[in-house]
Every structure is written in structure tokens, then in C-alpha cells.
Motif scaffolding. Structure first.
Motif, PDB file in Angstrom:
ATOM      1  N   ARG A  21       0.743  -1.027   0.062  1.00 10.33           N
ATOM      2  CA  ARG A  21      -0.156   0.021  -0.036  1.00 10.33           C
ATOM      3  C   ARG A  21       0.734   1.174  -0.017  1.00 10.33           C
ATOM      4  O   ARG A  21       0.463   2.255  -0.467  1.00 10.33           O
ATOM      5  N   LEU A  22       1.919   1.097   0.771  1.00  2.00           N
ATOM      6  CA  LEU A  22       2.902   2.389   0.719  1.00  2.00           C
ATOM      7  C   LEU A  22       3.705   2.621  -0.624  1.00  2.00           C
ATOM      8  O   LEU A  22       3.679   3.958  -1.043  1.00  2.00           O
ATOM      9  N   ILE A  23       3.832   1.542  -1.423  1.00  3.65           N
ATOM     10  CA  ILE A  23       4.270   1.764  -2.446  1.00  3.65           C
ATOM     11  C   ILE A  23       2.955   2.138  -3.569  1.00  3.65           C
ATOM     12  O   ILE A  23       3.334   3.041  -4.337  1.00  3.65           O
ATOM     13  N   ALA A  24       1.953   1.742  -3.559  1.00  3.69           N
ATOM     14  CA  ALA A  24       1.022   1.795  -4.482  1.00  3.69           C
ATOM     15  C   ALA A  24       0.343   3.425  -4.242  1.00  3.69           C
ATOM     16  O   ALA A  24       0.123   4.086  -5.159  1.00  3.69           O
ATOM     17  N   ASP A  25       0.496   3.891  -2.982  1.00  8.26           N
ATOM     18  CA  ASP A  25       0.097   5.251  -2.746  1.00  8.26           C
ATOM     19  C   ASP A  25       1.042   6.123  -3.137  1.00  8.26           C
ATOM     20  O   ASP A  25       0.813   7.430  -2.908  1.00  8.26           O
TER      21      ASP A  25
END
Length: 259
Positions: A21-25
Motif C-alpha cells: 500500500r505504501l508503494i501503490a499510494d
């Protein structure tokens, strides 16, 4: 049947999901170095082994890349994006351009039908940044500006799946684009293509999907035709060169575009 530690597996999976999620966001953008292991342990409130397993899993998918003596960096925004990058590293530049043409054709057509005033302003700004990057004489900067322009076109299509697909695919296309821009034997008009890109924006502004599609395909066809005409001797041509390591636009090389 042997017993498995489901609690441990679940914890690792939860950490993997948080990192994804940190990467996708965009909290951990592509190219960024992720926090060191001790900091991750503290922030996630888990053990070192859990963090290591999670990082190892994301390295395996291709989303993260460890660099000896430096740390771990984000390589792709998703496992799908990493798979696309792996495949395109084995593809010829011309093949990449042909697939890119399909994506950009649909993005331009939808953008002409759906764009907002805010989208149009973003496109005009991206076009201006692209022009300034060319004048700066830095191939890497120009490639990044060109990618951002086309991502803005995809965003203006207001199809979240198409935009994400193009962004993931676009990350893997830098090598193909650099092969065109960084080839001094090609005419400046082919390497810069300011008129072709302006035509895309003008068609989107006029809400003319047919013209937008034609403009998108024309600018890629011009570059592809020029690449086909180059001798297949391994000197930066798509028929003899793969888009492998060292051609992703992040090697720090500065090349002076001819003006």
C-alpha cells in the motif's frame, strides 16, 4: 499433514500488504530507498525476521530491489508492473513501441471525450515542461518529462485501470523511449516531436476523439518508422537491441540532444 504456524504467516502477509500500500499510494515512490530494517521494525512493531521475510517476498516479485551496501529500493508499483518490466527487458524497442501505441491510442480518444478543464491545464503544463527539458539538453530529464506528459493524457481519460496500466507499462518503456531520443542520427523532429505532441493536446482540447487518436498514433509511428530504417547492427536499433539493464533512463548518463 504437518502443522503450519498460521499466525506467523498472517503477520508476514499483513506486513507485505502494508508495504504494498505504501508503494501503490506513492509514499514509497518508484526509485526511492525504503527505510532501513531497524526503522521498519520500530514503525511496524514486528520482529526483524518478519520484516526480512516481507522484504524478501517483495524482492522476489520484483517490487523491491536490494543494492549491496546501499539499501533496498522500490523498483515497481505492483507485482504486475514488475512482471511487465521483466518481460519488456527481453523485448525489442520496436515491439515496445507497438504495444505503447495501442495504449496511447485509447488514452487519447477517451481523454478527448472526458477531459476536464483541470485535465487540459495539466496537459498544457506537462507539454511546457517537456519543451523546457528538451532545451536543457538532458536526455534523462526529457525522457521523464515525456513519460509524465503521456501519463497526464492517460489520467485525462478518466479510466483508472487504463491509467494504472499505462503507468506500470510506462515505467518499463523508458529504455525504448531513450533509444529514440538518444539516437543522434535521427532527425530532431523525430526525437523532439513538439508538433505531434501539441496536436494531441489540441485535439483533446477540441474534444475531437478521432483527431486525438490520429495524433497519438502518428507521433509513435514516426519514431517507429525511423527506428526501422536504422541498420540492425546493434547500435541502438530496436531490431538488434533489447531494452535490458542500463537502458531504463536511470543510469545518470547525460546526452546532449541536437538542436
Amino acid at each position: 499433514m504437518p502443522l503450519r504456524s498460521t499466525a506467523r504467516t498472517s503477520l508476514v502477509e499483513l506486513v507485505i500488504e502494508q508495504m504494498e500500500r505504501l508503494i501503490a499510494d506513492g509514499e514509497w515512490p518508484v526509485g526511492a530507498k525504503i527505510p532501513a530494517e531497524p526503522l521498519l521494525v520500530e514503525q511496524l512493531d514486528v520482529g526483524r525476521n518478519t520484516v526480512r521475510e516481507a522484504v524478501r517476498a517483495l524482492v522476489h516479485t520484483g517490487m523491491l530491489e536490494p543494492r549491496q551496501g546501499d539499501g533496498t529500493y522500490v523498483r515497481a508499483r505492483s507485482g504486475f508492473g514488475a512482471a511487465v518490466q521483466r518481460r519488456l527487458r527481453r523485448a525489442a524497442n520496436l515491439e515496445a513501441y507497438e504495444v505503447r501505441a495501442s495504449l496511447e491510442r485509447d488514452a487519447a480518444r477517451h481523454a478527448a471525450n472526458r477531459r476536464t478543464d483541470e485535465d487540459l491545464a495539466a496537459l498544457r503544463e506537462a507539454l511546457a515542461v517537456r519543451g523546457r527539458a528538451w532545451e536543457a539538453g538532458d536526455v534523462t530529464q526529457f525522457v521523464e518529462a515525456d513519460m509524465r506528459f503521456h501519463q497526464a493524457v492517460a489520467a485525462a481519460a478518466h479510466n483508472s485501470l487504463l491509467a494504472e496500466l499505462y503507468e506500470q507499462f510506462g515505467d518499463a518503456l523508458r529504455g525504448a523511449l531513450r533509444a529514440v531520443v538518444g539516437t543522434p542520427l535521427l532527425p530532431d523532429a523525430v526525437r523532439h516531436q513538439i508538433d505531434a505532441h501539441t496536436a494531441i493536446v489540441d485535439a483533446i482540447e477540441a474534444r475531437d476523439p478521432d483527431a486525438a487518436e490520429r495524433a497519438a498514433l502518428a507521433h509513435l509511428a514516426e519514431a517507429a518508422d525511423a527506428l526501422r530504417a536504422e541498420p540492425a547492427d546493434g547500435s541502438g536499433t530496436p531490431d538488434g537491441t533489447e531494452t535490458g539493464a542500463g537502458t531504463d533512463g536511470h543510469d545518470g548518463t547525460r546526452e546532449e540532444p541536437r538542436r
